[in-house]
Design a protein around this motif. Sequence first.
Motif, PDB file in Angstrom:
ATOM      1  N   THR A 156       0.856  -1.185   0.000  1.00 56.99           N
ATOM      2  CA  THR A 156       0.000   0.000   0.000  1.00 56.99           C
ATOM      3  C   THR A 156       0.894   1.237   0.000  1.00 56.99           C
ATOM      4  OG1 THR A 156      -0.098  -0.135   2.403  1.00 56.99           O
ATOM      5  CG2 THR A 156      -1.964  -1.043   1.201  1.00 56.99           C
ATOM      6  N   PRO A 157       0.497   2.270  -0.759  1.00 55.81           N
ATOM      7  CA  PRO A 157       1.321   3.481  -0.802  1.00 55.81           C
ATOM      8  C   PRO A 157       1.079   4.350   0.432  1.00 55.81           C
ATOM      9  CG  PRO A 157      -0.613   3.756  -2.177  1.00 55.81           C
ATOM     10  CD  PRO A 157      -0.677   2.360  -1.632  1.00 55.81           C
ATOM     11  N   HIS A 158       1.914   5.332   0.623  1.00 50.13           N
ATOM     12  CA  HIS A 158       1.750   6.306   1.707  1.00 50.13           C
ATOM     13  C   HIS A 158       2.288   7.627   1.175  1.00 50.13           C
ATOM     14  CE1 HIS A 158       2.701   7.403   6.203  1.00 50.13           C
ATOM     15  NE2 HIS A 158       1.951   8.297   5.592  1.00 50.13           N
ATOM     16  N   CYS A 159       1.366   8.441   0.640  1.00 48.22           N
ATOM     17  CA  CYS A 159       1.823   9.708   0.041  1.00 48.22           C
ATOM     18  C   CYS A 159       2.003  10.776   1.098  1.00 48.22           C
ATOM     19  CB  CYS A 159       0.856  10.166  -1.047  1.00 48.22           C
ATOM     20  SG  CYS A 159      -0.686  10.876  -0.406  1.00 48.22           S
ATOM     21  N   GLY A 160       1.214  10.706   2.171  1.00 46.92           N
ATOM     22  CA  GLY A 160       1.328  11.689   3.250  1.00 46.92           C
ATOM     23  C   GLY A 160       0.559  12.968   3.007  1.00 46.92           C
ATOM     24  N   SER A 161      -0.032  13.123   1.843  1.00 50.82           N
ATOM     25  CA  SER A 161      -0.708  14.403   1.599  1.00 50.82           C
ATOM     26  C   SER A 161      -2.127  14.274   1.061  1.00 50.82           C
ATOM     27  CB  SER A 161       0.119  15.267   0.643  1.00 50.82           C
ATOM     28  OG  SER A 161       0.441  14.545  -0.501  1.00 50.82           O
ATOM     29  N   CYS A 162      -2.608  13.070   0.763  1.00 46.40           N
ATOM     30  CA  CYS A 162      -3.978  12.953   0.258  1.00 46.40           C
ATOM     31  C   CYS A 162      -4.966  13.039   1.440  1.00 46.40           C
ATOM     32  CB  CYS A 162      -4.164  11.659  -0.526  1.00 46.40           C
ATOM     33  SG  CYS A 162      -4.319  10.174   0.483  1.00 46.40           S
ATOM     34  N   ARG A 164      -7.038  10.942   2.858  1.00 44.33           N
ATOM     35  CA  ARG A 164      -6.995   9.872   3.860  1.00 44.33           C
ATOM     36  C   ARG A 164      -5.689   9.876   4.649  1.00 44.33           C
ATOM     37  NH1 ARG A 164     -11.769   9.407   5.223  1.00 44.33           N
ATOM     38  NH2 ARG A 164     -13.170   8.886   3.534  1.00 44.33           N
ATOM     39  N   CYS A 165      -4.570  10.087   3.963  1.00 41.46           N
ATOM     40  CA  CYS A 165      -3.286  10.148   4.680  1.00 41.46           C
ATOM     41  C   CYS A 165      -3.319  11.264   5.720  1.00 41.46           C
ATOM     42  CB  CYS A 165      -2.134  10.382   3.710  1.00 41.46           C
ATOM     43  SG  CYS A 165      -1.568   8.887   2.861  1.00 41.46           S
ATOM     44  N   LEU A 166      -3.909  12.400   5.369  1.00 41.47           N
ATOM     45  CA  LEU A 166      -3.948  13.541   6.299  1.00 41.47           C
ATOM     46  C   LEU A 166      -4.828  13.252   7.506  1.00 41.47           C
ATOM     47  CD1 LEU A 166      -4.133  16.506   3.778  1.00 41.47           C
ATOM     48  CD2 LEU A 166      -2.208  15.868   5.236  1.00 41.47           C
ATOM     49  N   ARG A 167      -5.741  12.301   7.380  1.00 42.75           N
ATOM     50  CA  ARG A 167      -6.624  11.946   8.490  1.00 42.75           C
ATOM     51  C   ARG A 167      -6.182  10.663   9.199  1.00 42.75           C
ATOM     52  NH1 ARG A 167      -8.531  15.256   5.231  1.00 42.75           N
ATOM     53  NH2 ARG A 167     -10.082  16.799   5.835  1.00 42.75           N
ATOM     54  N   GLY A 168      -4.917  10.318   9.048  1.00 43.62           N
ATOM     55  CA  GLY A 168      -4.368   9.197   9.801  1.00 43.62           C
ATOM     56  C   GLY A 168      -4.723   7.820   9.261  1.00 43.62           C
ATOM     57  N   ARG A 169      -5.262   7.747   8.050  1.00 41.50           N
ATOM     58  CA  ARG A 169      -5.590   6.445   7.477  1.00 41.50           C
ATOM     59  C   ARG A 169      -4.815   6.252   6.178  1.00 41.50           C
ATOM     60  NH1 ARG A 169      -9.855   3.211   9.310  1.00 41.50           N
ATOM     61  NH2 ARG A 169      -8.947   1.760   7.810  1.00 41.50           N
ATOM     62  N   SER A 170      -3.495   6.245   6.293  1.00 41.17           N
ATOM     63  CA  SER A 170      -2.708   6.064   5.068  1.00 41.17           C
ATOM     64  C   SER A 170      -2.808   4.646   4.524  1.00 41.17           C
ATOM     65  CB  SER A 170      -1.260   6.493   5.276  1.00 41.17           C
ATOM     66  OG  SER A 170      -0.794   6.052   6.505  1.00 41.17           O
ATOM     67  N   MET A 172      -5.469   3.625   3.625  1.00 41.48           N
ATOM     68  CA  MET A 172      -6.448   3.890   2.574  1.00 41.48           C
ATOM     69  C   MET A 172      -5.982   5.041   1.662  1.00 41.48           C
ATOM     70  SD  MET A 172      -8.452   1.554   3.498  1.00 41.48           S
ATOM     71  CE  MET A 172      -9.660   1.730   2.205  1.00 41.48           C
ATOM     72  N   CYS A 173      -4.660   5.240   1.576  1.00 41.97           N
ATOM     73  CA  CYS A 173      -4.079   6.303   0.727  1.00 41.97           C
ATOM     74  C   CYS A 173      -4.771   6.321  -0.636  1.00 41.97           C
ATOM     75  CB  CYS A 173      -2.573   6.076   0.561  1.00 41.97           C
ATOM     76  SG  CYS A 173      -1.771   7.234  -0.569  1.00 41.97           S
ATOM     77  N   GLN A 174      -5.166   7.504  -1.081  1.00 43.56           N
ATOM     78  CA  GLN A 174      -5.958   7.613  -2.300  1.00 43.56           C
ATOM     79  C   GLN A 174      -5.195   7.206  -3.558  1.00 43.56           C
ATOM     80  OE1 GLN A 174      -9.603   9.293  -1.896  1.00 43.56           O
ATOM     81  NE2 GLN A 174      -8.830   7.758  -0.491  1.00 43.56           N
ATOM     82  N   PHE A 175      -3.863   7.138  -3.464  1.00 46.46           N
ATOM     83  CA  PHE A 175      -3.097   6.676  -4.615  1.00 46.46           C
ATOM     84  C   PHE A 175      -3.379   5.197  -4.894  1.00 46.46           C
ATOM     85  CE2 PHE A 175      -1.018  10.634  -4.067  1.00 46.46           C
ATOM     86  CZ  PHE A 175      -0.485  10.948  -5.298  1.00 46.46           C
ATOM     87  N   LEU A 176      -3.818   4.470  -3.849  1.00 44.44           N
ATOM     88  CA  LEU A 176      -4.120   3.051  -4.015  1.00 44.44           C
ATOM     89  C   LEU A 176      -5.381   2.850  -4.841  1.00 44.44           C
ATOM     90  CD1 LEU A 176      -3.329   0.138  -3.017  1.00 44.44           C
ATOM     91  CD2 LEU A 176      -4.994   0.483  -1.212  1.00 44.44           C
ATOM     92  N   SER A 177      -6.411   3.654  -4.557  1.00 49.12           N
ATOM     93  CA  SER A 177      -7.705   3.425  -5.189  1.00 49.12           C
ATOM     94  C   SER A 177      -7.726   3.829  -6.658  1.00 49.12           C
ATOM     95  CB  SER A 177      -8.803   4.155  -4.419  1.00 49.12           C
ATOM     96  OG  SER A 177      -8.497   5.526  -4.350  1.00 49.12           O
TER      97      SER A 177
END
Length: 468
Positions: A156-162, A164-170, A172-177
């Motif tokens: 699973t990716p972790h961009c840190g800025s989408c 979901r990542c900003l809300r502590g659920r990386s 579910m990082c949006q780059f994955l979907s």
Amino acid sequence: MSTRTRRLSRRGLLKRGALAASAGAALLAPSAVSTLSAQAPAVITRRRFKGWISRGAGTGRTTLHELTLRPITGRQVVVRTEATNLCYSNVGAVLGLQPDARVAAAPASALAAPTGVRRMNDMAVIQGHGGVGVVEAVGPEVRRVQVGDRVCVSGTPHCGSCYRCLRGRSDMCQFLSAIGADDLVPIADMADGTPVFENSHIGGLAELMVTFEEWVVPVFTKAEAVALGMVCSCVSVAGLGASVTHALAVIEPGSIVAVVGCGPLGLSAVQGARIAGASTIIAIDPVAARREVARRVGATHVLDPNVDASTLVQRVRALSAGPTDRLWAGGRNPAGRRPGAGPDVVIEAAGADLVAPRVEASPDPTGILPVQQAYQMCGLGGHLITTSLVRGDITLPGTLFTIGGVTHHGGQAGGASPMRDIPRFVELLDKGQFDWKSLATTVVPLEKMLEGYEAAAYRTTITAIMTA
Ligand SMILES: [Zn+2]
Ligand SMILES: [Zn+2]
């Protein structure tokens, strides 16, 4: 007076400005610059490497080829593969095997990849979704890793800025979907010029993985390749994610945990429950060999769901009743209309059979029954974490669902946040708290990848790891 004040003030400001500038210059010493600016791109041209290409339908769809790497740009990272987990979720894509009729007839997943212009089956794709290795080249925009770094290419990716990542659920990082056939970029060419893509932008079944910065996690360890490949595998990351990160639910010291399904994911969760300090760990799996490993890595009790599947929930409740059923003494009642006994946390890791196993089969090849049982066995006020891929829809008793007090957590990778959690999983490996040897039961070189995959597919091993 006011003019003088202003003049002094301006002079003061200029003075302070000069000081700030010199402080700034000091800050921009070479070491600081290297962390703030882009890296010089590593020039690699037409690097040749071996990779397993899957395309077409049926068995025999995956064959080994010599490939030529395309130029690297932007946030791309080239990783020389050391080890990769032969994940059960890819059994159909790699071996071209079909599930049995009951599983095939179940409704398709609502989370299927978006359809587009291209069809994955027509494309030449390196399967796998991640692994561990050494960075061989980086694009000019990459900051997270450097050439020579050892990395986990995360499932699973972790961009840190989408969002979901900003809300502590990386997890579910949006780059994955966003991943679908149309989204993939070619990373190499076959000898006849056919462009080569990778599953999920990461691949793994090749000597090289070409991915983007958000999928790589630098890991600073001297662990051997197979050990590191095991703990950084999608399955162990998910099992430890569900149990030690406390991202989804907290396993408190002294608590009661049940793990439904003891493949590599569930067995990692058993270990995580032990590491988190659970006092009772109930491991459930139809395969005797897996129950044995569950005991070795931390389970205090093991149960076979095939021994009277209708009583499994009651048996788990009985094991989690605690020392007394006297309610005035802090006890819990194991039976009745609203039984208080039941695990504080249940981690479900069973899933559907993508092909009929050559070991003891589960009571339900679609994986639905284990999820229903996991929900029903959970103690009132407890937490259920689901991690598996099932086929079909789940039915639960309505009132139990609405006011039964069970909190359900679903997500990718057991809620693990790659950059935050994978380094700590590697610490658990390096400090001897994570038993990788009991889990990495088959190791094959790149050329024998298909043999390793068959062992994983037929569940005759726990985890198959390919080294390159
Ligand atoms: Zn996987
Ligand atoms: Zn993100």
